[in-house]
Design an enzyme around this catalytic site. Sequence first.
Site, PDB file in Angstrom:
ATOM      1  N   ASP A 129     -47.681   6.740  15.702  1.00 28.30           N
ATOM      2  CA  ASP A 129     -48.579   5.591  15.562  1.00 28.30           C
ATOM      3  C   ASP A 129     -49.963   6.029  16.022  1.00 28.30           C
ATOM      4  O   ASP A 129     -50.288   5.959  17.212  1.00 28.30           O
ATOM      5  CB  ASP A 129     -48.103   4.420  16.428  1.00 28.30           C
ATOM      6  N   ARG A 162     -51.329   7.478  20.062  1.00 27.80           N
ATOM      7  CA  ARG A 162     -50.456   8.258  20.947  1.00 27.80           C
ATOM      8  C   ARG A 162     -51.096   9.577  21.351  1.00 27.80           C
ATOM      9  O   ARG A 162     -50.674  10.202  22.311  1.00 27.80           O
ATOM     10  CB  ARG A 162     -49.114   8.541  20.272  1.00 27.80           C
ATOM     11  N   ARG A 177     -56.618  -4.209  15.737  1.00 28.80           N
ATOM     12  CA  ARG A 177     -55.863  -3.305  14.867  1.00 28.80           C
ATOM     13  C   ARG A 177     -56.081  -3.652  13.393  1.00 28.80           C
ATOM     14  O   ARG A 177     -55.764  -2.846  12.517  1.00 28.80           O
ATOM     15  CB  ARG A 177     -54.383  -3.371  15.197  1.00 28.80           C
ATOM     16  N   LYS A 184     -48.702  -1.432   7.079  1.00 30.26           N
ATOM     17  CA  LYS A 184     -47.886  -2.321   7.910  1.00 30.26           C
ATOM     18  C   LYS A 184     -48.695  -3.539   8.312  1.00 30.26           C
ATOM     19  O   LYS A 184     -49.928  -3.500   8.273  1.00 30.26           O
ATOM     20  CB  LYS A 184     -47.347  -1.575   9.132  1.00 30.26           C
ATOM     21  N   HIS A 185     -48.030  -4.680   8.630  1.00 33.33           N
ATOM     22  CA  HIS A 185     -46.611  -4.958   8.808  1.00 33.33           C
ATOM     23  C   HIS A 185     -46.232  -6.028   7.786  1.00 33.33           C
ATOM     24  O   HIS A 185     -46.690  -7.159   7.896  1.00 33.33           O
ATOM     25  CB  HIS A 185     -46.337  -5.488  10.209  1.00 33.33           C
ATOM     26  N   HIS A 226     -42.962  -7.562  19.731  1.00 34.33           N
ATOM     27  CA  HIS A 226     -42.317  -6.677  20.694  1.00 34.33           C
ATOM     28  C   HIS A 226     -41.534  -7.489  21.720  1.00 34.33           C
ATOM     29  O   HIS A 226     -40.627  -6.961  22.370  1.00 34.33           O
ATOM     30  CB  HIS A 226     -43.352  -5.816  21.419  1.00 34.33           C
ATOM     31  N   ASP A 258     -39.786  -1.820  11.105  1.00 32.99           N
ATOM     32  CA  ASP A 258     -40.399  -1.683  12.421  1.00 32.99           C
ATOM     33  C   ASP A 258     -39.266  -1.385  13.395  1.00 32.99           C
ATOM     34  O   ASP A 258     -38.076  -1.488  13.064  1.00 32.99           O
ATOM     35  CB  ASP A 258     -41.149  -2.961  12.795  1.00 32.99           C
TER      36      ASP A 258
END
Length: 568
Positions: free
Chosen positions: A119, A127, A188, A218-219, A231, A305
């Site tokens: 990601d 990351r 984002r 995404k998403h 999440h 996901d």
Amino acid sequence: MHIPPRPRRFLAAALLALAALLTSAPTAPAQDARARARALTEAMSVPEKVGQTMLVFFEGPELSPELKAMIATHHVGGLLLYDSAGNVRDMAQVAGLTAAAQALAQAGPHGLGLFIAVDQEGGPVARLRRGFAATPPNMALGATGRAESAALAATVTARQLKALGITMNLAPVVDVNSNPANPIIGVRSYGENPQTVARFGAAAVRAYRAQGVMACAKHFPGHGDTGFDSHVRLPTVPHAMARLRAVELPPFAAAIAAGVPAVMTAHVEVPALEPEPGLPATMSPRVLEGLLRGELGFRGLIISDSLTMGAVAGRYDAGEAAVRAFLAGADVLCFGADRGHRPEEQLDALRRMIQAVESGEIPMARLDAAVERIVAAKLEYGLAGPEALPAPDPARVDTPEDREAVRRLADASITLLRDRGGVIPMAPRTAGLLVWPGGSPEAAAPFTELGTRFEVRCPAEDPSAEERAALVAAAGEARRLVVFTRRADKSPGQAALVDELLAAGLGTRMAVVSLDVPYDATLTPEAPCLLAAWSGAPEQLRALARVLFGLARPTGRPPVTVPGLDGP
């Protein structure tokens, strides 16, 4: 936000039609690739086929015995890198890890390499940071007003990922952030306008394709108008189909038309598409097979996901989630480093998938169709066949060219929302005070490189009454004052601090800067000078300092509506 109904419906219909047209009638080379993919699939055992559907996380920075078993014994199709799982120490280590993993995978009986995914969206979801030229968040790119910015950011990201041996980026995010209270998408997203998000997302997809790195939009079918973080729990997208086709779906249609090879599902409940209460889109055949494959004509990989996120894990264990998502139409089953979950759960899911195939719960035709798509994608991106993958080269990461591109993007994104009193520009040698709730003096260094006489104070992210009183007293001595906010709706002490500084008569020398979504401006409506820097990343802070100290003009424009903001 207002979109005229007739043009909106026309554009949505046109994009959907274009996507269907461009994803039909494969060419002769594509037919050859499909034949090769079919032959490779037919040569696999059931465990090998099921392994190919798994995109898994692991712990540690090297090829551990557990990871070797996942690749060589369980035949997983892909790995997902996380800094939080200890997979990232430095760029040379990442390059060594990916090279070793690919060599082990390609030594298998069918010569199939791995999807090595990450990601690396830019902004808060990245990351790879230290030693990697990380790009601004999508909303900062949207603020530049130019889809070329999205293409440049994708190019910079993709060529660095490729140099590290990373073959897939789980980006771009093409959700339309139409809900200011959205807790998980925010910066984002490229913005609130579906056509803008469609243009920017498609530009990013084309750039990834040009660099030979797999992109993943995404998403699906859209996470931009939700009030909860998937999440943690299952959010609902409450809109009718007309609204979904006008707002949520056009960016996905544009990404498909641009040739995106993969689309990631959203763990959201969409009553207009799926009548079963509490069923996430990830597990709905109506959403994945009916809408994404049927209406939008998508022929690439559908990636779930993470199946251990709170929106799913609260209702299904990993194995049940995997079977349900696969039967709904997901080809690749993603397992991320979600809090409270261990890599061992992925083996439970793999065993459950094998059992479901052997019992007939999952038809063999369904498994074969998914694996053929996976293998076809690997053939297209050079991850299958006799040719060895090029060796990773970490020396081609974070080059001067990359850093210069990130600097240009940051400079173009800084946005002046309002400056009623002529607070900026500030003289660089002016004695001032920078207040950064939740920050640190070290993180503020890119700002103080220019504001050399600025003192930095970093109270708690949600400053207490005592902290605020001390800051008001200290600010009285400063000739210029800069206050950072970040998601002040979650930390009310930030807005209270600004109000108390205004009450002390300091507004004429104070600039208030949001380091995330610009909606913080609605919580400090009396502040005369408001800016959006979009993140607290070093290059964004340098670009902000250049604007505040008169070395650059703020050319950004907010790609979202800030309620109550009456302009400069």
